[in-house]
Write a protein that holds these residues in place. Structure first.
Motif, PDB file in Angstrom:
ATOM      1  N   LEU A 140       3.831  75.253 -33.782  1.00  0.00           N
ATOM      2  CA  LEU A 140       5.004  75.140 -32.911  1.00  0.00           C
ATOM      3  C   LEU A 140       5.542  76.509 -32.504  1.00  0.00           C
ATOM      4  O   LEU A 140       6.044  76.680 -31.392  1.00  0.00           O
ATOM      5  N   SER A 141       5.405  77.487 -33.367  1.00  0.00           N
ATOM      6  CA  SER A 141       5.905  78.831 -33.053  1.00  0.00           C
ATOM      7  C   SER A 141       5.133  79.489 -31.921  1.00  0.00           C
ATOM      8  O   SER A 141       5.560  80.518 -31.385  1.00  0.00           O
ATOM      9  N   ASN A 142       3.985  78.902 -31.555  1.00  0.00           N
ATOM     10  CA  ASN A 142       3.188  79.446 -30.456  1.00  0.00           C
ATOM     11  C   ASN A 142       3.323  78.625 -29.171  1.00  0.00           C
ATOM     12  O   ASN A 142       2.607  78.872 -28.199  1.00  0.00           O
ATOM     13  N   VAL A 143       4.226  77.652 -29.173  1.00  0.00           N
ATOM     14  CA  VAL A 143       4.554  76.911 -27.957  1.00  0.00           C
ATOM     15  C   VAL A 143       5.731  77.608 -27.289  1.00  0.00           C
ATOM     16  O   VAL A 143       6.724  77.922 -27.953  1.00  0.00           O
ATOM     17  N   ARG A 144       5.633  77.862 -25.992  1.00  0.00           N
ATOM     18  CA  ARG A 144       6.721  78.559 -25.282  1.00  0.00           C
ATOM     19  C   ARG A 144       7.829  77.547 -24.957  1.00  0.00           C
ATOM     20  O   ARG A 144       8.040  77.156 -23.807  1.00  0.00           O
ATOM     21  N   LEU A 145       8.533  77.112 -26.005  1.00  0.00           N
ATOM     22  CA  LEU A 145       9.517  76.047 -25.857  1.00  0.00           C
ATOM     23  C   LEU A 145      10.645  76.432 -24.913  1.00  0.00           C
ATOM     24  O   LEU A 145      11.220  75.575 -24.236  1.00  0.00           O
ATOM     25  N   ALA A 146      10.991  77.717 -24.863  1.00  0.00           N
ATOM     26  CA  ALA A 146      12.133  78.137 -24.056  1.00  0.00           C
ATOM     27  C   ALA A 146      11.844  78.173 -22.562  1.00  0.00           C
ATOM     28  O   ALA A 146      12.723  78.528 -21.780  1.00  0.00           O
ATOM     29  N   VAL A 147      10.608  77.806 -22.155  1.00  0.00           N
ATOM     30  CA  VAL A 147      10.353  77.665 -20.715  1.00  0.00           C
ATOM     31  C   VAL A 147      10.292  76.187 -20.336  1.00  0.00           C
ATOM     32  O   VAL A 147       9.899  75.849 -19.229  1.00  0.00           O
ATOM     33  N   THR A 148      10.698  75.318 -21.279  1.00  0.00           N
ATOM     34  CA  THR A 148      10.753  73.888 -20.966  1.00  0.00           C
ATOM     35  C   THR A 148      12.184  73.537 -20.559  1.00  0.00           C
ATOM     36  O   THR A 148      12.691  74.056 -19.586  1.00  0.00           O
ATOM     37  N   SER A 149      12.829  72.660 -21.281  1.00  0.00           N
ATOM     38  CA  SER A 149      14.208  72.276 -20.957  1.00  0.00           C
ATOM     39  C   SER A 149      14.915  71.838 -22.228  1.00  0.00           C
ATOM     40  O   SER A 149      14.288  71.495 -23.229  1.00  0.00           O
ATOM     41  N   VAL A 150      16.245  71.845 -22.174  1.00  0.00           N
ATOM     42  CA  VAL A 150      17.038  71.408 -23.318  1.00  0.00           C
ATOM     43  C   VAL A 150      16.697  69.958 -23.654  1.00  0.00           C
ATOM     44  O   VAL A 150      16.525  69.599 -24.833  1.00  0.00           O
ATOM     45  N   TYR A 194       0.652  72.572 -40.946  1.00  0.00           N
ATOM     46  CA  TYR A 194       0.521  73.647 -39.955  1.00  0.00           C
ATOM     47  C   TYR A 194       1.483  73.498 -38.776  1.00  0.00           C
ATOM     48  O   TYR A 194       1.454  74.301 -37.849  1.00  0.00           O
ATOM     49  N   ILE A 195       2.326  72.471 -38.773  1.00  0.00           N
ATOM     50  CA  ILE A 195       3.134  72.185 -37.599  1.00  0.00           C
ATOM     51  C   ILE A 195       4.041  73.354 -37.219  1.00  0.00           C
ATOM     52  O   ILE A 195       4.178  73.685 -36.044  1.00  0.00           O
ATOM     53  N   SER A 196       4.660  74.021 -38.199  1.00  0.00           N
ATOM     54  CA  SER A 196       5.560  75.131 -37.851  1.00  0.00           C
ATOM     55  C   SER A 196       4.787  76.325 -37.311  1.00  0.00           C
ATOM     56  O   SER A 196       5.229  76.990 -36.365  1.00  0.00           O
ATOM     57  N   LEU A 197       3.622  76.607 -37.885  1.00  0.00           N
ATOM     58  CA  LEU A 197       2.782  77.702 -37.374  1.00  0.00           C
ATOM     59  C   LEU A 197       2.385  77.444 -35.932  1.00  0.00           C
ATOM     60  O   LEU A 197       2.466  78.339 -35.078  1.00  0.00           O
ATOM     61  N   LYS A 241      11.225  71.806 -42.501  1.00  0.00           N
ATOM     62  CA  LYS A 241      12.394  72.691 -42.442  1.00  0.00           C
ATOM     63  C   LYS A 241      12.043  74.026 -41.766  1.00  0.00           C
ATOM     64  O   LYS A 241      12.914  74.702 -41.220  1.00  0.00           O
ATOM     65  N   GLU A 242      10.750  74.403 -41.797  1.00  0.00           N
ATOM     66  CA  GLU A 242      10.341  75.654 -41.137  1.00  0.00           C
ATOM     67  C   GLU A 242      10.443  75.557 -39.624  1.00  0.00           C
ATOM     68  O   GLU A 242      10.482  76.579 -38.925  1.00  0.00           O
ATOM     69  N   CYS A 243      10.454  74.327 -39.068  1.00  0.00           N
ATOM     70  CA  CYS A 243      10.537  74.166 -37.611  1.00  0.00           C
ATOM     71  C   CYS A 243      11.962  74.326 -37.080  1.00  0.00           C
ATOM     72  O   CYS A 243      12.155  74.614 -35.898  1.00  0.00           O
ATOM     73  N   ARG A 244      12.955  74.143 -37.942  1.00  0.00           N
ATOM     74  CA  ARG A 244      14.341  74.147 -37.458  1.00  0.00           C
ATOM     75  C   ARG A 244      14.748  75.474 -36.833  1.00  0.00           C
ATOM     76  O   ARG A 244      15.314  75.496 -35.746  1.00  0.00           O
ATOM     77  N   PRO A 245      14.498  76.630 -37.483  1.00  0.00           N
ATOM     78  CA  PRO A 245      14.866  77.892 -36.817  1.00  0.00           C
ATOM     79  C   PRO A 245      14.082  78.155 -35.539  1.00  0.00           C
ATOM     80  O   PRO A 245      14.573  78.842 -34.641  1.00  0.00           O
ATOM     81  N   ILE A 246      12.877  77.612 -35.431  1.00  0.00           N
ATOM     82  CA  ILE A 246      12.100  77.770 -34.187  1.00  0.00           C
ATOM     83  C   ILE A 246      12.800  77.045 -33.043  1.00  0.00           C
ATOM     84  O   ILE A 246      12.959  77.593 -31.943  1.00  0.00           O
ATOM     85  N   LEU A 247      13.270  75.833 -33.300  1.00  0.00           N
ATOM     86  CA  LEU A 247      13.982  75.070 -32.271  1.00  0.00           C
ATOM     87  C   LEU A 247      15.298  75.752 -31.906  1.00  0.00           C
ATOM     88  O   LEU A 247      15.668  75.825 -30.729  1.00  0.00           O
ATOM     89  N   THR A 248      16.010  76.246 -32.902  1.00  0.00           N
ATOM     90  CA  THR A 248      17.288  76.934 -32.646  1.00  0.00           C
ATOM     91  C   THR A 248      17.069  78.175 -31.791  1.00  0.00           C
ATOM     92  O   THR A 248      17.805  78.435 -30.840  1.00  0.00           O
ATOM     93  N   ARG A 249      16.046  78.939 -32.155  1.00  0.00           N
ATOM     94  CA  ARG A 249      15.736  80.153 -31.385  1.00  0.00           C
ATOM     95  C   ARG A 249      15.361  79.802 -29.947  1.00  0.00           C
ATOM     96  O   ARG A 249      15.787  80.477 -28.995  1.00  0.00           O
TER      97      ARG A 249
END
Length: 569
Positions: free
Chosen positions: A198-208, A193-196, A225-233
């Motif tokens: 992770l997609s609900n964490v507002r990663l883009a309000v954190t930092s690089v 369930y990690i990618s599901l 591998k499902e997490c990679r596009p989430i991190l890129t986005r």
């Protein structure tokens, strides 16, 4: 009903017996029918007219005893130990009065260790279920760290919590940490369930750095591998949208709704008095205009406070008239209503809230500066005069701490004041305390980090950028770091563990600049400015509103194209 209960206890005129596990309860059919449609059906449709003994399955004798007693007395002795079993039984037998009593009890006893079970228990009662879910989101970080119930959530329940804009977390890293703790309890079953999640964490309000070092390097994330596009986005959103309003619509960058809102109310602008109310959304770092239905409320040089879900505007001066009137702003309907006026006209007054009452002190009545003070009780809609202060004060500022009101500085016939005093409601007396190190008129005073902060103002010669803090335990003042800007007649408030100063007057101009002080770093920093310059305004913090989203920057969802990893260098 006491007569019927006495007859039941004496087994007089009883026409039925409720039997549970061979325990018999003589009852009157009509009384049980009065409390529940279940018993109406039991006695009229599910049995013959001559039936007298009724066996009830799926309930314990102790619980049935309490249901029968409630039917006769409309009282149930609720405890943490019996409430959940009673809730199930009351729902089973459709005892609506008992259900209402239980819902009220559960709402009053919501806590980090039971809110999830109450949320689950009350799916068929949307109002309580919603309140339990809100409590869970408002106390998420504490629940994550202390509640065993959190670890038993299903993945669907966890997603429902973390996907919500109302989830109250100071930093998004708390959400990611909670996900990892949840997965760790059943790592083999839950790692998928990690990618599901992770997609609900507002990663883009954190930092690089956080995304690259803490998230990307996590074993679970790295192995999916499902997490990679989430991190890129997330990295793309962080790079391109950090200064853009599009963050409010981008799923990974959209800020959570704040638990509280800072209101900047009334004041003066370059064109004269203004009735503008602006709301600051601290999570989105955006200002939002709040519609209101009156042209002359709020007023400059008034006092504004938040109490019991409403904003009160006290006194003020519109350039022609000094006011004793008081208006209450309904945050649900965005409308003003006048309440009982003060005993004195007051502008440039000082206002605060303590123990459910509004205090109004000093100010100018159009003829002179005032020592007088009064207190408003909303419950009875009445103002009462309290003991006068030692000093006449206009342009002072006040706050409350440890059951006392503290008022500092201001202006009177002697000029700008450095004096300060406190009011004890138990003795109805004012006591002079140690004076500030600087004379300050048009200052801001507020409790922050367990001290009374006195910020900015004018010393009679120039506007000040200095600040100092008072320790009530030692009756001493000490300097704190200077503001970035000199200012007087500004708004002041504490929200999200930071002290904010809003607008104000510098030299001969009003300003729209805002800055905040962080007690951990002991530093001031700039905050997004208001759209219009304002001075002589008031600030207050509002919270606990069911319609808090109306005072926040609008959120939405925006469908964005997929990106490839090589789009981010």
């Amino acid at each position: 009903m006491s007569v019927y209960n006495e007859l039941r206890l004496e087994q007089q005129l009883c026409d039925a017996v409720i039997r549970v596990d061979n325990v018999e309860f003589p009852v009157h059919k009509i009384i049980l029918c009065n409390c529940s449609p279940y018993f109406i059906a039991l006695f009229t449709r599910w049995s013959t007219p001559d039936s007298r003994v009724f066996d009830i399955p799926n309930v314990s004798p102790d619980i049935m005893k309490l249901i029968i007693e409630f039917a006769y007395t409309e009282f149930v002795p609720l405890t943490q130990g019996n409430v959940q079993e009673l809730f199930v039984a009351a729902d089973q037998f459709n005892v609506k009065g008992m259900i209402q009593a239980i819902c009220h009890f559960l709402e009053e006893h919501l806590a980090p260790d039971n809110c999830i079970s109450i949320w689950r228990l009350t799916d068929v009662y949307p109002e309580l279920s919603h309140k339990a879910l809100l409590y869970t989101m408002n106390h998420f970080e504490e629940i994550d760290l202390t509640s065993e119930e959190f670890l038993l959530l299903s993945v669907q329940e966890l997603v429902k919590i973390i996907e919500n804009d109302q989830l109250n977390v100071k930093h998004e890293k708390a959400v990611f940490g909670a996900i990892l703790r949840w997965i760790a309890c059943a790592i083999e079953e839950c790692r998928e369930y990690i990618s599901l999640l992770l997609s609900n964490v507002r990663l883009a309000v954190t930092s690089v750095d956080y995304i690259a070092e803490s998230v990307s390097n996590n074993e679970l994330v790295r192995g999916s591998k499902e997490c990679r596009p989430i991190l890129t986005r997330a990295l793309l959103d962080l790079h391109t949208n950090i200064f853009s309003d599009s963050i409010l619509y981008t799923p990974l960058a959209r800020p959570r709704l704040p638990p509280a809102i800072l209101l900047a109310v009334g004041g003066r602008s370059t064109v004269g008095p203004t009735n503008i109310i602006d709301a600051y959304d601290i999570r989105a770092d955006r200002w939002v205009n709040v519609p209101n239905n009156e042209e002359d409320i709020p007023r400059p040089y008034s006092g504004t406070v938040f109490l019991d879900g409403s904003v009160y505007c006290v006194g003020g001066f519109d350039g022609l008239e000094e006011f004793s009137s008081v208006h209450r702003f309904d945050l649900g309907t965005h409308t003003w209503q006048e309440v009982t006026q003060m005993h004195s006209r007051r502008y440039n007054l000082s206002t605060t809230v303590m123990d459910g009452c509004i205090y109004a002190m000093g100010g100018h009545d159009g003829h002179g500066r005032l020592r007088s003070a009064e207190r408003y009780q909303p419950r009875i809609n009445q103002w009462n005069v309290i003991a006068p202060m030692h000093e006449r004060r206009t342009d002072a500022s006040c706050t409350t701490i440890n059951g006392k009101v503290y008022i500092c500085g201001g202006y009177n016939e002697s000029g700008c004041l450095s004096t300060a005093e406190c009011y004890n409601p138990e003795t109805n007396q004012w006591t002079l305390i140690a004076p500030m190190s600087s004379k300050r008129s048009g200052l801001g005073v507020i409790v922050f980090a367990d001290r009374v902060f006195a910020v900015g103002g004018s010393d009679g010669t120039s506007r000040l950028d200095t600040a100092e803090a008072y320790d009530p335990h030692t009756n001493t003042w000490h300097d704190v770091p200077d503001m970035l800007n000199s200012r007087s007649n500004f708004g002041i408030a504490v929200i999200d563990d930071r002290l904010f100063v809003v607008g104000g007057y510098v030299g001969s101009i009003d300003i729209c600049k805002i800055e905040c002080f962080d007690a951990e770093t002991c530093e001031w920093s700039d905050v997004r400015s208001m759209e219009k310059t304002r001075s002589a305004l008031s600030c207050c913090v509002v919270y606990g509103l069911p319609n808090l989203a109306e005072y926040s920057a609008p959120r939405g969802t925006l469908s964005l194209p997929d990106v490839e990893e090589d789009e981010i260098e």
